[in-house]
Scaffold this active site. Structure first.
Site, mmCIF file in Angstrom:
data_model
loop_
_atom_site.group_PDB
_atom_site.id
_atom_site.type_symbol
_atom_site.label_atom_id
_atom_site.label_comp_id
_atom_site.label_asym_id
_atom_site.label_seq_id
_atom_site.Cartn_x
_atom_site.Cartn_y
_atom_site.Cartn_z
ATOM 1 N N GLU A 65 31.758 -25.095 50.411
ATOM 2 C CA GLU A 65 32.898 -25.459 49.581
ATOM 3 C C GLU A 65 32.788 -24.706 48.263
ATOM 4 O OE1 GLU A 65 33.420 -29.633 48.493
ATOM 5 O OE2 GLU A 65 35.501 -29.140 48.001
ATOM 6 N N CYS A 259 36.787 -31.671 49.097
ATOM 7 C CA CYS A 259 37.962 -32.062 48.308
ATOM 8 C C CYS A 259 38.887 -30.888 48.044
ATOM 9 C CB CYS A 259 37.515 -32.657 46.981
ATOM 10 S SG CYS A 259 36.662 -34.216 47.182
ATOM 11 N N ASN A 392 40.156 -34.202 54.937
ATOM 12 C CA ASN A 392 38.763 -34.261 54.493
ATOM 13 C C ASN A 392 38.321 -35.717 54.427
ATOM 14 O OD1 ASN A 392 36.227 -33.566 53.329
ATOM 15 N ND2 ASN A 392 37.070 -33.967 51.314
ATOM 16 N N GLU A 393 38.170 -36.266 53.230
ATOM 17 C CA GLU A 393 37.717 -37.665 53.118
ATOM 18 C C GLU A 393 38.938 -38.560 53.017
ATOM 19 O OE1 GLU A 393 35.162 -37.740 49.741
ATOM 20 O OE2 GLU A 393 33.377 -37.436 50.947
HETATM 21 O O1 AHR Z 1 30.398 -32.040 48.513
HETATM 22 C C1 AHR Z 1 31.087 -32.413 47.375
HETATM 23 C C2 AHR Z 1 32.254 -33.338 47.679
HETATM 24 O O2 AHR Z 1 31.810 -34.548 48.173
HETATM 25 C C3 AHR Z 1 33.216 -32.867 48.722
HETATM 26 O O3 AHR Z 1 34.155 -32.012 48.218
HETATM 27 C C4 AHR Z 1 33.867 -34.125 49.185
HETATM 28 O O4 AHR Z 1 34.264 -34.053 50.529
HETATM 29 C C5 AHR Z 1 32.829 -35.184 48.919
HETATM 30 O O5 AHR Z 1 33.359 -36.198 48.166
#
Ligand code: AHR
Length: 698
Positions: A65, A259, A392-393
């Protein structure tokens, strides 16, 4: 003498009495096993005769990321920040002097800005722009750097640009590290390149571009790359960082986040279509992590997308691993945005199209729209993408209802693609359970779980009311009939101000024995985050750290590597007698449970190398004696070992100055032979607070 040897010497004592003694000896063996465990001798049985579940080749991988300056300023080797003058403040990252004008009708539609360098009309007033790079530019003496620029002479004719790499901290002739000249001609925009060879190394160089003293010149997309990038590619990756990724031997590579997929809001979400095609025309996007630095002002964290989806797929091919792209499900970050911030159900089609088009970009024929773009970018062969993450989350109904039409569309057009859904940001609890139930109902192939948790969670010693499924036993009780698990983001976050230190990494190793034992349900696992620049991070711990010239691998990196390079092909049952079972019959895994003194263990067989691989993690402060009965193996063997331990403080970590303070060390242990059946037995003392891996040829 060890238990097995004791029993077998008794058996040898008088062959005629063997049958009568068998029953008694069996009870005696169980008694001894239990007693020895109590005395500190841990007897474990590894059944090498029966291959268990397949270990997925994707099992241990990487999660990338763009956080902590992981892409621009990190893996992506571009050294010029704001190369296209598209930052909201067009001169962020640049000093300007003389007659410099910002223009916006440049040759690249999606990055229209450029600068005009005009003579000042005064002999001593030079027109010049100077770029600061990302925390400076790291250059190595004697190595080559490729400068490139798009330029033109708006009034026709020709002009000269002078390019200097400088060390501003030095006020002498030694300031100039290297230079080059570029001859620009004509009214049309053209790309010009020059090689600069700095005479010495410097981590904080700047790049100066001098305008012609007599002729107005326009410049756009000012770029500087090391010639030596990973695989020598022009729009390439930093060689040391990419090589470190390759050396993990990952099975899967998840990208581009995190994120970042969701964005700060929908407008800033990651849109893969903006990241492909010529780099000059990939539009800039604000980085979702832009606002989250605690230790620095944040005007300059943007994504140029020079490292885009084509480059991600290419890296997967280089590493020999499966690509796992993750796309927006039409939800902006749910933590940060209210309900109204998301795409409405009737606005989802462009998001679904992005998903289908991505599969075509990766796998489609060269005469399809997106397959053609891949071919035009230099890769006519498909990338053979097999997985896609959607969201994602994300959590709750907002997510579940949006996911449905994506699943329907992908299933209808690409039934072989595996869909990865998510159980949200929690590692357990109401929303997590609801997420899993919804993923089962929608028949997702995998569920992406995230857990950034403290020591007790990883060791399984946490409060079971809050953390019913913590520790290495987590997956033992998972439903085998539903989707598979993708442990997509995890790391042990130590309490207090300890980061990336030895102790937490060791607990990750302990936890991972549970992933390995449950390879029938866990298909992939990726530590997170991956990268961090020492001068520009907002999240830690991270797997690999760097400045502009150096890097180091954290202890967690080595843990991941030890697993990934020794993942085997099949699980082997590894058990011990439950010390709490009075009858000494109940066999249990070794997962740091009561009576196991903080020992964790798992075992696999590798069909390709014909090796039994056993991983033992000792999380106690004492060395522990273990006996590994390699059931189904006979005769003398020598086990190769790899040990990760540290004799100093458990808070120690690798650093830029001491990059190899803690790393795995190779060794060997000679196995013993026990009894008439000549069974191979491995006796060893596993050092306090260590992770030891044994490999024995079958
Ligand atoms: O890894 C950092 C963040 O942690 C990522 O972007 C997210 O998916 C999680 O909250």
């Amino acid at each position: 003498m060890h238990v097995v040897e004791t029993i077998n010497s008794i058996i040898h004592y008088n062959k005629t009495t063997v049958n009568q003694m068998k029953l008694k000896l069996f009870s005696c063996a169980l008694f001894l096993a239990a007693t020895c465990a109590a005395q500190g001798q841990h007897v474990m049985n590894v059944n090498t005769a029966k291959l268990g579940a397949n270990v997925s080749p994707t099992m241990y991988g990487l999660f990338f990321e763009d956080i902590n300056y992981a892409a621009d300023g990190g893996l992506y080797a571009e050294m010029v920040k704001n190369r296209s003058f598209e930052f909201p403040n067009a001169f962020t990252g640049w000093d300007i002097s003389g007659n410099v004008m910002l223009k916006n009708d440049g040759p690249f539609e999606k990055n229209p800005h450029y600068v005009r360098l005009a003579p000042s009309g005064h002999r001593d007033k030079h027109t010049m722009i100077e770029n600061h790079g990302f925390f400076g530019m790291g250059v190595k003496g004697g190595e080559e750097y490729r400068f490139s620029v798009w330029a033109r002479v708006p009034d026709g004719g020709s002009a000269k640009l002078w390019i200097d790499l400088v060390d501003n901290a030095t006020m002498s002739d030694d300031q100039k590290l290297g230079n080059a000249g570029v001859d620009v001609s004509g009214k049309d925009w053209k790309k010009y390149t020059a090689i600069i060879k700095p005479k010495r190394s410097f981590a904080k160089a700047h790049l100066r571009v001098w305008g012609d003293s007599k002729v107005t010149t326009d410049v756009e997309h000012v770029s500087l790359f090391p010639v030596k990038t990973y695989k020598g590619r022009e729009n390439g990756m930093r060689e040391d960082l990419a090589k470190a990724l390759e050396d993990v031997h990952p099975g899967v590579f998840r990208f581009p986040g995190g994120c970042i997929v969701e964005g700060t809001d929908l407008a800033t979400r990651y849109q893969w279509k903006n990241t492909v095609g010529p780099v000059e025309n990939r539009p800039l996007n604000e980085n979702r992590w832009h606002y989250t630095f605690t230790q620095r002002y944040f005007p300059d964290y943007f994504q140029t997308y020079g490292l885009g989806f084509f480059e991600f797929f290419q890296l997967c091919e280089d590493f020999g691993c499966e690509p796992l792209p993750v796309l927006s499900v039409g939800l902006a970050c749910q933590f940060q945005n209210g309900e109204g911030a998301h795409a409405k159900m009737n606005e989802l089609q462009p998001f679904i199209d992005d998903c289908l088009d991505l599969i075509e970009f990766a796998n489609g024929p060269v005469d399809s729209k997106w397959g053609k773009l891949r071919a035009d970018m230099g890769h006519p062969a498909p990338f053979n993408m097999k997985y896609i993450g959607i969201g994602n989350e994300q959590w709750d109904n907002l997510y579940f209802e949006r996911l449905k039409p994506f699943v329907a569309a992908v299933r209808a057009k690409y039934p072989n693609i595996k869909i990865v859904g998510t159980s949200g940001p929690d590692s357990e609890g109401k929303m997590f359970d609801k997420g899993w139930a919804a993923m089962k109902e929608q028949k997702a192939d995998l569920v992406d779980e995230h857990f950034y948790r403290p020591e007790a969670w990883f060791l399984g010693t946490g409060d079971r009311n809050n953390w019913p499924n913590c520790g290495a036993l987590r997956y033992d009780s998972y439903d085998r009939k539903g989707p598979k698990v993708f442990a997509g983001e995890y790391a042990c976050h130590g309490k207090g101000k300890k980061w990336n230190h030895f102790e937490t990494s060791l607990y990750e190793a302990a936890f991972m024995t549970g992933i390995e034992r449950n390879a029938d349900i866990v298909e992939m696992a990726t530590y997170a985050p991956l990268f961090a620049h020492v001068e520009g991070w907002q999240w830690r711990p991270d797997m690999i750290w760097y400045d502009n010239l150096r890097m180091f691998k954290s202890v967690s990196y080595y843990v991941q590597q030890m697993y990934a390079m020794n993942k085997g092909t099949n699980v082997l049952t590894l058990t011990t007698v439950d010390p709490n079972d009075a009858k000494g019959k109940k066999l249990i895994p070794v997962a740091g449970q009561e009576g196991q003194n903080g020992l964790f263990a798992s075992s696999v067989f590798d069909k390709q190398t014909n090796e039994v691989i056993i991983k033992v993690v000792n999380t106690s402060k004492q060395a522990q004696n273990i006996t590994l009965n390699l059931q189904g193996m006979k005769g003398e063997r020598t086990a190769e070992t790899l040990t990760l331990q540290h004799n100093g403080s458990m808070d120690d970590e690798n650093t830029l100055d001491k990059p190899e303070l803690i790393k795995p060390v190779a060794g060997s242990v000679k196995c013993e032979i026990a009894g008439k059946k000549q069974q191979t037995v491995l006796n060893d003392a596993v050092p306090a607070m260590s992770f030891r891996l044994y490999k024995v040829k079958k």
